[in-house]
Motif scaffolding. Structure first.
Motif, mmCIF file in Angstrom:
data_model
loop_
_atom_site.group_PDB
_atom_site.id
_atom_site.type_symbol
_atom_site.label_atom_id
_atom_site.label_comp_id
_atom_site.label_asym_id
_atom_site.label_seq_id
_atom_site.Cartn_x
_atom_site.Cartn_y
_atom_site.Cartn_z
ATOM 1 N N ALA A 152 4.844 -2.459 -5.709
ATOM 2 C CA ALA A 152 3.561 -2.697 -5.046
ATOM 3 C C ALA A 152 2.898 -3.965 -5.584
ATOM 4 O O ALA A 152 2.336 -4.757 -4.825
ATOM 5 C CB ALA A 152 2.642 -1.491 -5.246
ATOM 6 N N LEU A 153 2.963 -4.169 -6.884
ATOM 7 C CA LEU A 153 2.380 -5.378 -7.469
ATOM 8 C C LEU A 153 3.101 -6.628 -6.972
ATOM 9 O O LEU A 153 2.460 -7.651 -6.654
ATOM 10 C CB LEU A 153 2.442 -5.299 -8.987
ATOM 11 C CG LEU A 153 1.549 -4.238 -9.645
ATOM 12 C CD1 LEU A 153 1.794 -4.198 -11.147
ATOM 13 C CD2 LEU A 153 0.076 -4.536 -9.358
ATOM 14 N N ILE A 154 4.427 -6.583 -6.892
ATOM 15 C CA ILE A 154 5.195 -7.737 -6.424
ATOM 16 C C ILE A 154 4.849 -8.065 -4.965
ATOM 17 O O ILE A 154 4.618 -9.236 -4.599
ATOM 18 C CB ILE A 154 6.704 -7.473 -6.581
ATOM 19 C CG1 ILE A 154 7.067 -7.386 -8.071
ATOM 20 C CG2 ILE A 154 7.522 -8.557 -5.892
ATOM 21 C CD1 ILE A 154 8.493 -6.956 -8.326
ATOM 22 N N LEU A 155 4.790 -7.034 -4.109
ATOM 23 C CA LEU A 155 4.471 -7.254 -2.697
ATOM 24 C C LEU A 155 3.053 -7.774 -2.530
ATOM 25 O O LEU A 155 2.781 -8.634 -1.669
ATOM 26 C CB LEU A 155 4.656 -5.950 -1.916
ATOM 27 C CG LEU A 155 6.103 -5.454 -1.779
ATOM 28 C CD1 LEU A 155 6.141 -4.066 -1.161
ATOM 29 C CD2 LEU A 155 6.915 -6.429 -0.927
ATOM 30 N N GLY A 156 2.111 -7.257 -3.348
ATOM 31 C CA GLY A 156 0.741 -7.750 -3.273
ATOM 32 C C GLY A 156 0.646 -9.218 -3.650
ATOM 33 O O GLY A 156 -0.062 -10.002 -3.002
ATOM 34 N N VAL A 157 1.370 -9.606 -4.694
ATOM 35 C CA VAL A 157 1.373 -11.014 -5.107
ATOM 36 C C VAL A 157 1.992 -11.894 -4.019
ATOM 37 O O VAL A 157 1.499 -12.997 -3.724
ATOM 38 C CB VAL A 157 2.132 -11.166 -6.438
ATOM 39 C CG1 VAL A 157 2.369 -12.633 -6.761
ATOM 40 C CG2 VAL A 157 1.354 -10.509 -7.566
ATOM 41 N N LEU A 158 3.062 -11.427 -3.378
ATOM 42 C CA LEU A 158 3.674 -12.195 -2.295
ATOM 43 C C LEU A 158 2.724 -12.367 -1.119
ATOM 44 O O LEU A 158 2.666 -13.450 -0.500
ATOM 45 C CB LEU A 158 4.964 -11.501 -1.835
ATOM 46 C CG LEU A 158 6.158 -11.569 -2.794
ATOM 47 C CD1 LEU A 158 7.324 -10.760 -2.248
ATOM 48 C CD2 LEU A 158 6.580 -13.020 -3.016
ATOM 49 N N ALA A 159 1.983 -11.284 -0.800
ATOM 50 C CA ALA A 159 1.034 -11.379 0.309
ATOM 51 C C ALA A 159 -0.063 -12.395 0.007
ATOM 52 O O ALA A 159 -0.450 -13.195 0.875
ATOM 53 C CB ALA A 159 0.427 -10.000 0.593
ATOM 54 N N LEU A 160 -0.573 -12.393 -1.219
ATOM 55 C CA LEU A 160 -1.600 -13.365 -1.596
ATOM 56 C C LEU A 160 -1.039 -14.783 -1.601
ATOM 57 O O LEU A 160 -1.712 -15.740 -1.181
ATOM 58 C CB LEU A 160 -2.168 -13.010 -2.969
ATOM 59 C CG LEU A 160 -2.983 -11.712 -3.043
ATOM 60 C CD1 LEU A 160 -3.402 -11.439 -4.483
ATOM 61 C CD2 LEU A 160 -4.225 -11.810 -2.145
ATOM 62 N N ALA A 161 0.183 -14.928 -2.083
ATOM 63 C CA ALA A 161 0.804 -16.249 -2.089
ATOM 64 C C ALA A 161 1.018 -16.753 -0.665
ATOM 65 O O ALA A 161 0.827 -17.939 -0.378
ATOM 66 C CB ALA A 161 2.123 -16.192 -2.852
ATOM 67 N N TRP A 168 0.833 -1.212 0.000
ATOM 68 C CA TRP A 168 0.000 0.000 0.000
ATOM 69 C C TRP A 168 0.869 1.264 0.000
ATOM 70 O O TRP A 168 0.555 2.250 -0.670
ATOM 71 C CB TRP A 168 -0.927 -0.017 1.215
ATOM 72 C CG TRP A 168 -1.808 1.192 1.312
ATOM 73 C CD1 TRP A 168 -1.728 2.198 2.217
ATOM 74 C CD2 TRP A 168 -2.895 1.524 0.447
ATOM 75 N NE1 TRP A 168 -2.691 3.144 1.999
ATOM 76 C CE2 TRP A 168 -3.438 2.750 0.896
ATOM 77 C CE3 TRP A 168 -3.464 0.913 -0.664
ATOM 78 C CZ2 TRP A 168 -4.504 3.369 0.287
ATOM 79 C CZ3 TRP A 168 -4.539 1.533 -1.271
ATOM 80 C CH2 TRP A 168 -5.051 2.744 -0.808
ATOM 81 N N LEU A 169 1.988 1.215 0.748
ATOM 82 C CA LEU A 169 2.901 2.354 0.782
ATOM 83 C C LEU A 169 3.465 2.621 -0.621
ATOM 84 O O LEU A 169 3.510 3.771 -1.086
ATOM 85 C CB LEU A 169 4.028 2.071 1.767
ATOM 86 C CG LEU A 169 5.146 3.124 1.850
ATOM 87 C CD1 LEU A 169 4.602 4.429 2.408
ATOM 88 C CD2 LEU A 169 6.296 2.614 2.722
ATOM 89 N N CYS A 170 3.888 1.572 -1.314
ATOM 90 C CA CYS A 170 4.424 1.737 -2.671
ATOM 91 C C CYS A 170 3.349 2.214 -3.631
ATOM 92 O O CYS A 170 3.624 3.010 -4.539
ATOM 93 C CB CYS A 170 5.026 0.428 -3.160
ATOM 94 S SG CYS A 170 6.501 -0.087 -2.261
ATOM 95 N N LEU A 171 2.121 1.744 -3.442
ATOM 96 C CA LEU A 171 1.034 2.172 -4.316
ATOM 97 C C LEU A 171 0.745 3.660 -4.133
ATOM 98 O O LEU A 171 0.534 4.395 -5.117
ATOM 99 C CB LEU A 171 -0.219 1.344 -4.030
ATOM 100 C CG LEU A 171 -1.381 1.525 -5.011
ATOM 101 C CD1 LEU A 171 -0.955 1.136 -6.410
ATOM 102 C CD2 LEU A 171 -2.577 0.716 -4.561
ATOM 103 N N CYS A 172 0.762 4.124 -2.894
ATOM 104 C CA CYS A 172 0.561 5.566 -2.643
ATOM 105 C C CYS A 172 1.706 6.380 -3.251
ATOM 106 O O CYS A 172 1.487 7.463 -3.806
ATOM 107 C CB CYS A 172 0.465 5.821 -1.139
ATOM 108 S SG CYS A 172 -1.045 5.206 -0.375
ATOM 109 N N ALA A 173 2.934 5.840 -3.150
ATOM 110 C CA ALA A 173 4.073 6.544 -3.738
ATOM 111 C C ALA A 173 3.931 6.629 -5.250
ATOM 112 O O ALA A 173 4.253 7.654 -5.863
ATOM 113 C CB ALA A 173 5.376 5.833 -3.370
ATOM 114 N N ALA A 174 3.438 5.582 -5.885
ATOM 115 C CA ALA A 174 3.257 5.604 -7.335
ATOM 116 C C ALA A 174 2.193 6.621 -7.737
ATOM 117 O O ALA A 174 2.352 7.350 -8.716
ATOM 118 C CB ALA A 174 2.887 4.212 -7.838
#
Length: 332
Positions: free
Chosen positions: A317-326, A73-79
């Motif tokens: 952000a996409l990479i971290l989101g995928v890791l969290a779901l995994a 979420w932090l990276c998404l806000c930064a983007a």
């Protein structure tokens, strides 16, 4: 120390939309949302130590998953805030002149009555050296080269490639366009080449050592055409005293071979100036004066382009989101 600090600050990104950071605490609102109790099947562990170990492992996994989601979420806000870096300064193009150089290649330009570097050279060699130095200083101009003798020829069109103009000038030789002097035709052809260029920037510089003896157009008529097209004509009469010789003996009255009156009228009619150069040193001063009369305006303030950097935090952000779901899938 100040330079190091300034360089360090320059590496920090600027954000085009900094208000996007206001969305950072939004996930905290989820804590206020009432949680629904799950009544599904549960694993019953009969022994207390095993149950405590399972709870600790589950709690650690939940904290790790929450950390991944917060970082995403932090990276998404930064983007969304659009981080940017300033690129290298870029200078805008200079406001320059559209200039035709008309050089006389008639037979008299081979007269060896000039000094260059302590050696005796002909007029054309001296003119080439001075013009080459003049071209070096005209950065930003679009320059064309025209030579004339019995006829007038355009060797190079208007171009910002001054090296090409210099090379064409270097390869020019006396008699290339004939042994006579078509001064009027040279001016008229230069005006024709400048006709489509912006008003106020059209300039012709004519270098000659003789009198109009060829061509179909008289110099004064060509001057009228130049005036009508808004072209300024600067005329340079080049030649030393006693410029004509016979069997090594200087002939009297050689200076009369230059039609100064006509060259003066051509320049004054078009808003230019007439110059007289009897040696190389005077010719150098004349072209320096032309630099002052037709200056190349300095470029405006440099512009630093903004380089977008949002793809980096967005990808993270996409990479971290995928890791969290995994990670959640592995827990299940």
């Amino acid at each position: 120390m100040q330079d190091i600090l300034a360089n360090g600050l320059s590496l920090l990104p600027n954000f085009a939309w900094p208000w996007a950071w206001l969305a950072l605490p939004l996930p905290l609102l989820m804590l206020l949302w009432p949680l629904r109790e799950e009544n599904g099947a549960a694993l019953r562990v009969p022994y207390e130590p095993a149950r405590l170990q399972l709870q600790a492992s589950s709690r650690t996994a939940a904290v790790l998953q929450m950390l991944l989601l917060w970082l995403a979420w932090l990276c998404l806000c930064a983007a969304v805030a659009r981080p940017q870096h300033l690129g290298e300064p870029i200078e805008p193009p200079r406001q320059a002149r559209q200039m035709m150089l008309a050089v006389d290649l008639s037979g008299s330009m081979s007269e060896p009555d000039m000094q260059l570097g302590g050696q005796v050279v002909d007029r054309l060699t001296a003119a080439k050296a001075v013009l080459a130095d003049f071209l070096e200083r005209r950065e930003g101009d679009r320059i064309g080269l025209l030579v004339f003798g019995q006829r007038a020829y355009a060797l190079t069109p208007l171009t910002a490639d001054r090296a090409t103009v210099r090379d064409q000038l270097r390869d020019s030789v006396v008699g290339l366009a004939g042994r006579e002097t078509a001064l009027g035709d040279a001016i008229a052809l230069s005006v024709k080449r400048l006709r489509e260029q912006p008003q106020g920037q059209r300039v012709v510089i004519v270098l000659t050592d003789g009198v109009n003896t060829a061509g179909v157009l008289e110099p004064l008529k060509a001057a009228e055409l130049a005036k009508a097209e808004g072209v300024r004509v600067y005329t340079i009469a080049f030649g030393g005293s006693g410029g004509m010789s016979l069997f090594g003996v200087q002939l009297p009255g050689a200076d009369d071979q230059v039609d100064e009156a006509t060259l003066t009228k051509v320049a004054s009619e078009t808003g230019g100036r007439f110059f007289r150069a009897r040696d190389t040193e005077e010719l150098v001063k004349i072209y320096a004066e032309l630099d002052r009369l037709e200056p190349v305006k300095d470029a405006g303030p440099a512009v630093r382009p903004r380089i977008e950097r949002y793809p980096w935090p967005l990808g993270l952000a996409l990479i971290l989101g995928v890791l969290a779901l995994a990670w959640r899938g592995l827990r299940s």
